[in-house]
Motif scaffolding. Structure first.
Motif: not given
Length: 145
Positions: A50-77
């Protein structure tokens, strides 16, 4: 104080320009991209991924308008967001500081006998994880499982 007809008409004529300026300021700050991540896994490899993916998506869109991210944790998460999860506390805070929202499902919290005071300060409680995922998809968020 009485308003003249000329003052009134000048004020009314200026309203669309003021509204447009206010609208452009509020919409300009919104990121171009939106993604919602689901976390239902207990502690383990999925949390690191998850943390790798969050960093990757932030870097990928850093120069393309940015990205709003929400992580929904449920069940054991939801245990990712427990206050006593010291192993991930620094990473959670860093991601929160970068603008990511972390949701804790209240249904999962109740099922695990977790109270608000048991949760990390980075957590935002939501009524139901599945409902929050639905809301985000209805708002145009890309769904990442």
């Amino acid at each position: 104080m009485q308003m003249t007809k000329k003052t009134f008409l000048t004020t009314i004529a200026a309203l669309p320009a003021v509204a447009a300026a206010a609208f452009s300021q509020t919409t300009a700050a919104r990121p171009k991209h939106k993604a919602v991540f689901q976390m239902t896994d207990p502690k383990g490899q999925a949390w690191d991924i998850l943390f790798l993916g969050l960093g990757a998506i932030q870097r990928a869109f850093a120069n393309d308008g940015g990205v709003e991210i929400e992580v929904v944790c449920f069940r054991a998460g939801v245990t990712l967001l427990k206050k006593d999860n010291v192993e991930y506390a620094e990473r959670l805070q860093k991601m929160k500081d970068s603008g990511i929202t972390f949701d804790a499902c209240q249904n999962a919290m109740r099922a695990m006998n977790l109270k608000s005071e048991d949760m990390s300060p980075v957590a935002t409680e939501v009524d139901a994880g599945v409902a929050q995922l639905t809301r985000k998809q209805e708002q145009g968020f890309a769904y990442i499982h």
